[in-house]
Write an enzyme that holds these catalytic residues in place. Structure first.
Site, PDB file in Angstrom:
ATOM      1  N   LYS A 182       0.850  -1.201   0.000  1.00 54.74           N
ATOM      2  CA  LYS A 182       0.000   0.000   0.000  1.00 54.74           C
ATOM      3  C   LYS A 182       0.887   1.253   0.000  1.00 54.74           C
ATOM      4  O   LYS A 182       2.096   1.160   0.248  1.00 54.74           O
ATOM      5  CB  LYS A 182      -0.908  -0.027   1.230  1.00 54.74           C
ATOM      6  CG  LYS A 182      -0.137   0.086   2.537  1.00 54.74           C
ATOM      7  CD  LYS A 182      -1.004  -0.219   3.751  1.00 54.74           C
ATOM      8  CE  LYS A 182      -0.203  -0.017   5.020  1.00 54.74           C
ATOM      9  NZ  LYS A 182      -0.851  -0.621   6.195  1.00 54.74           N
ATOM     10  N   ARG A 241     -10.663   0.403  14.029  1.00 54.18           N
ATOM     11  CA  ARG A 241     -10.487   1.106  12.762  1.00 54.18           C
ATOM     12  C   ARG A 241     -11.369   0.352  11.786  1.00 54.18           C
ATOM     13  O   ARG A 241     -12.551   0.245  12.031  1.00 54.18           O
ATOM     14  CB  ARG A 241      -8.998   1.037  12.390  1.00 54.18           C
ATOM     15  CG  ARG A 241      -8.400   2.318  11.973  1.00 54.18           C
ATOM     16  CD  ARG A 241      -6.900   2.207  11.804  1.00 54.18           C
ATOM     17  NE  ARG A 241      -6.469   1.070  10.987  1.00 54.18           N
ATOM     18  CZ  ARG A 241      -5.224   0.855  10.607  1.00 54.18           C
ATOM     19  NH1 ARG A 241      -4.275   1.702  10.970  1.00 54.18           N
ATOM     20  NH2 ARG A 241      -4.891  -0.178   9.870  1.00 54.18           N
ATOM     21  N   HIS A 280      -6.088  -7.033  12.761  1.00 55.75           N
ATOM     22  CA  HIS A 280      -4.851  -6.248  12.729  1.00 55.75           C
ATOM     23  C   HIS A 280      -4.537  -5.782  14.144  1.00 55.75           C
ATOM     24  O   HIS A 280      -5.430  -5.354  14.875  1.00 55.75           O
ATOM     25  CB  HIS A 280      -5.055  -5.051  11.793  1.00 55.75           C
ATOM     26  CG  HIS A 280      -3.800  -4.319  11.397  1.00 55.75           C
ATOM     27  ND1 HIS A 280      -2.632  -4.955  11.050  1.00 55.75           N
ATOM     28  CD2 HIS A 280      -3.553  -2.989  11.255  1.00 55.75           C
ATOM     29  CE1 HIS A 280      -1.712  -4.039  10.736  1.00 55.75           C
ATOM     30  NE2 HIS A 280      -2.243  -2.844  10.850  1.00 55.75           N
ATOM     31  N   ARG A 337       1.309 -10.700   7.244  1.00 57.54           N
ATOM     32  CA  ARG A 337       1.246  -9.528   6.361  1.00 57.54           C
ATOM     33  C   ARG A 337       2.371  -8.575   6.740  1.00 57.54           C
ATOM     34  O   ARG A 337       2.257  -7.814   7.694  1.00 57.54           O
ATOM     35  CB  ARG A 337      -0.108  -8.813   6.515  1.00 57.54           C
ATOM     36  CG  ARG A 337      -1.324  -9.698   6.277  1.00 57.54           C
ATOM     37  CD  ARG A 337      -2.615  -8.871   6.328  1.00 57.54           C
ATOM     38  NE  ARG A 337      -2.710  -8.070   7.522  1.00 57.54           N
ATOM     39  CZ  ARG A 337      -3.249  -8.456   8.672  1.00 57.54           C
ATOM     40  NH1 ARG A 337      -3.806  -9.643   8.785  1.00 57.54           N
ATOM     41  NH2 ARG A 337      -3.272  -7.643   9.714  1.00 57.54           N
ATOM     42  N   TYR A 373      16.558  31.231   6.504  1.00 60.69           N
ATOM     43  CA  TYR A 373      15.457  32.011   7.086  1.00 60.69           C
ATOM     44  C   TYR A 373      15.517  32.034   8.603  1.00 60.69           C
ATOM     45  O   TYR A 373      15.768  31.017   9.246  1.00 60.69           O
ATOM     46  CB  TYR A 373      14.117  31.408   6.671  1.00 60.69           C
ATOM     47  CG  TYR A 373      13.806  31.512   5.206  1.00 60.69           C
ATOM     48  CD1 TYR A 373      13.857  32.729   4.537  1.00 60.69           C
ATOM     49  CD2 TYR A 373      13.442  30.381   4.488  1.00 60.69           C
ATOM     50  CE1 TYR A 373      13.552  32.824   3.180  1.00 60.69           C
ATOM     51  CE2 TYR A 373      13.125  30.460   3.136  1.00 60.69           C
ATOM     52  CZ  TYR A 373      13.188  31.677   2.490  1.00 60.69           C
ATOM     53  OH  TYR A 373      12.886  31.747   1.164  1.00 60.69           O
ATOM     54  N   CYS A 423      14.593  24.730   4.064  1.00 62.04           N
ATOM     55  CA  CYS A 423      13.691  25.531   3.234  1.00 62.04           C
ATOM     56  C   CYS A 423      12.882  24.614   2.317  1.00 62.04           C
ATOM     57  O   CYS A 423      13.023  23.400   2.361  1.00 62.04           O
ATOM     58  CB  CYS A 423      14.482  26.523   2.391  1.00 62.04           C
ATOM     59  SG  CYS A 423      15.592  27.555   3.376  1.00 62.04           S
ATOM     60  N   ASP A 431      13.232  24.249  -0.852  1.00 62.82           N
ATOM     61  CA  ASP A 431      14.046  23.659  -1.912  1.00 62.82           C
ATOM     62  C   ASP A 431      15.514  23.508  -1.574  1.00 62.82           C
ATOM     63  O   ASP A 431      16.285  23.080  -2.423  1.00 62.82           O
ATOM     64  CB  ASP A 431      14.007  24.542  -3.174  1.00 62.82           C
ATOM     65  CG  ASP A 431      12.629  25.015  -3.499  1.00 62.82           C
ATOM     66  OD1 ASP A 431      11.784  24.162  -3.790  1.00 62.82           O
ATOM     67  OD2 ASP A 431      12.387  26.241  -3.446  1.00 62.82           O
TER      68      ASP A 431
HETATM   69  C1  PLP Z   1      -0.051  -1.680   6.779  1.00 62.81           C
HETATM   70  C2  PLP Z   1      -0.663  -2.944   7.162  1.00 62.81           C
HETATM   71  C3  PLP Z   1       0.107  -4.081   7.418  1.00 62.81           C
HETATM   72  C4  PLP Z   1       1.620  -4.035   7.477  1.00 62.81           C
HETATM   73  O1  PLP Z   1       2.018  -3.456   8.685  1.00 62.81           O
HETATM   74  P1  PLP Z   1       3.585  -3.279   9.021  1.00 62.81           P
HETATM   75  O2  PLP Z   1       3.596  -2.786  10.399  1.00 62.81           O
HETATM   76  O3  PLP Z   1       4.104  -2.276   8.038  1.00 62.81           O
HETATM   77  O4  PLP Z   1       4.184  -4.619   8.831  1.00 62.81           O
HETATM   78  C5  PLP Z   1      -0.535  -5.272   7.668  1.00 62.81           C
HETATM   79  N1  PLP Z   1      -1.888  -5.334   7.675  1.00 62.81           N
HETATM   80  C6  PLP Z   1      -2.658  -4.250   7.462  1.00 62.81           C
HETATM   81  C7  PLP Z   1      -4.139  -4.374   7.507  1.00 62.81           C
HETATM   82  C8  PLP Z   1      -2.088  -3.030   7.206  1.00 62.81           C
HETATM   83  O5  PLP Z   1      -2.865  -1.959   6.992  1.00 62.81           O
END
Ligand code: PLP
Length: 378
Positions: free
Chosen positions: A41, A138, A170, A225, A266, A313, A315
């Protein structure tokens, strides 16, 4: 003379490092009998989703994960044939996802109904992962709706509209070793699994992110994951040999000598205490250098760390080189692997109170060119 044009802001992505990191992570997962999903992602956490996906598959991942269906479809259109899971959209038409063989997430009965409807129109069974909210609050289905979601899923599966591939969730705090929420979420996950089984489902399970993949093998289940760790940033204090895949570099554009008492940039927040040589580097907050790093960052230039002085800055930044005079075009490394104690994305994050995820993902911007190195055979 080297006539190659020096890019002003370049993210060099080492695909070999990604492949190496994924091989390490998928090796750990395999010890528990789990497959590995490479999470790409955020355009591959700023590294480029497609090249990262190819490197991850070469490293032993067999699944890819993208937040949105658009991200998943882009990978499919680019010729990726591996399983791809997508998990968060606003009332999207799931039809193209089903046709492209994308695994879809249902976080509510409403969402599942839309997937089922799309499957009927498409005439193909949709592959569905039911997401249970075990405490992150979430996305994911709230516990009170979960029995209904499982019943609906079993019903839709019975007439062939969907295959229920998995249930998943998650973690909120897997990167805080021993945090009480980890066991609490795992317990709710077990309970959700029992409910799914009672509804007649036989789903796979996936729960672990990078941190849990590295530290909690008992939560690997069927699939892990991994995101951040495959990009070489370790979210937990383990000594695993992860190699940061992104190096952010620029080059010296101008060198000048200034007298003691001159102030830089700056606000004139820094004043030279003695005569010194300043190197101007043409990157700034438009290129992903947080302005909050002003006066709090070093770069790697001509074999050592040197301080960036004055404000960052839009740039430009200015490096104090003392009595050293770098060449115009000399490479300036802003962050990378941390070789020889050079700065890392983690160091930036720690300095300004964020996480390296935000630093590397934030490098996805039009003015930063990406260059890929490291051999990867797809
Ligand atoms: C981003 C994400 C992950 C990966 O998490 P990391 O901490 O980067 O390994 C796994 N599952 C879901 C649903 C996520 O949104």
């Amino acid at each position: 003379m080297n006539q190659a044009r020096v890019p002003r802001a370049e993210a060099v992505i080492d695909l070999g490092a990604i492949r190496h990191n994924v091989a390490l992570l998928s090796g750990k997962a395999a010890e528990s009998g789990a497959a590995t999903m490479a999470v790409v992602k955020g355009d591959g956490y700023g590294h480029g989703a497609l090249p990262v996906a190819k490197a991850a598959l070469a490293g032993g991942a067999t699944w890819l994960g993208g937040c949105s269906l658009d991200e998943a479809l882009a990978l499919r259109r680019a010729g990726i044939t591996a399983r791809i899971l997508s998990w968060l959209d606003i009332d999207v038409d799931f039809g193209p996802g089903i046709e492209a063989d994308i695994d879809l997430t249902a976080s509510s009965r409403r969402e599942l109904a839309r997937i089922v409807a799309a499957a009927r129109v498409t005439g193909r069974a949709a592959r569905v992962h039911l997401k249970i909210d075990t405490g992150l609050c979430r996305n994911g289905c709230p516990e009170y709706e979960w029995p209904g979601l499982c019943a609906d899923a079993a019903d839709a599966a019975s007439f062939g509209a969907i295959d229920v591939v998995a249930i998943w969730s998650h973690f909120a705090c897997a990167d805080e070793l021993g945090h009480s929420s980890i066991a609490a979420q795992a317990k709710r996950f077990d309970e959700a699994y029992e409910v799914a089984r009672e509804a007649g489902l036989h789903p796979l399970r996936h729960l672990a992110n990078s941190a849990a993949t590295l530290t909690r093998p008992e939560f690997h289940f069927d699939l892990v994951r991994t995101g951040i760790a495959m990009y070489g940033c370790n979210p937990v204090p383990t000594d695993d040999d992860l190699v940061p895949a992104m190096t952010f570099r620029s080059a010296v554009a101008l060198v000048k000598r200034v007298k003691a008492g001159e102030s830089v940039s700056y606000g004139q927040i820094w004043t030279a205490e003695r005569d010194t040589t300043l190197a101007l580097v043409p990157v700034g907050y438009a290129d992903g250098v947080p302005r909050t790093l002003s006066g709090r960052m070093d770069v790697w230039l001509d074999g050592q760390r040197r301080p960036v002085v004055g404000r960052v800055c839009m740039d430009q930044i200015v490096v104090d080189c003392g009595d050293h005079e770098p060449a115009i075009g000399a490479e300036v490394e802003l962050f990378g692997t941390g070789h020889d104690g050079a700065p890392t994305a983690r160091e930036w994050a720690d300095t300004i109170g964020t996480i390296d995820y935000e630093i590397i993902t934030g490098m996805y911007r039009p003015r930063v060119t990406r260059r890929y190195v490291g051999e990867v055979t797809p």
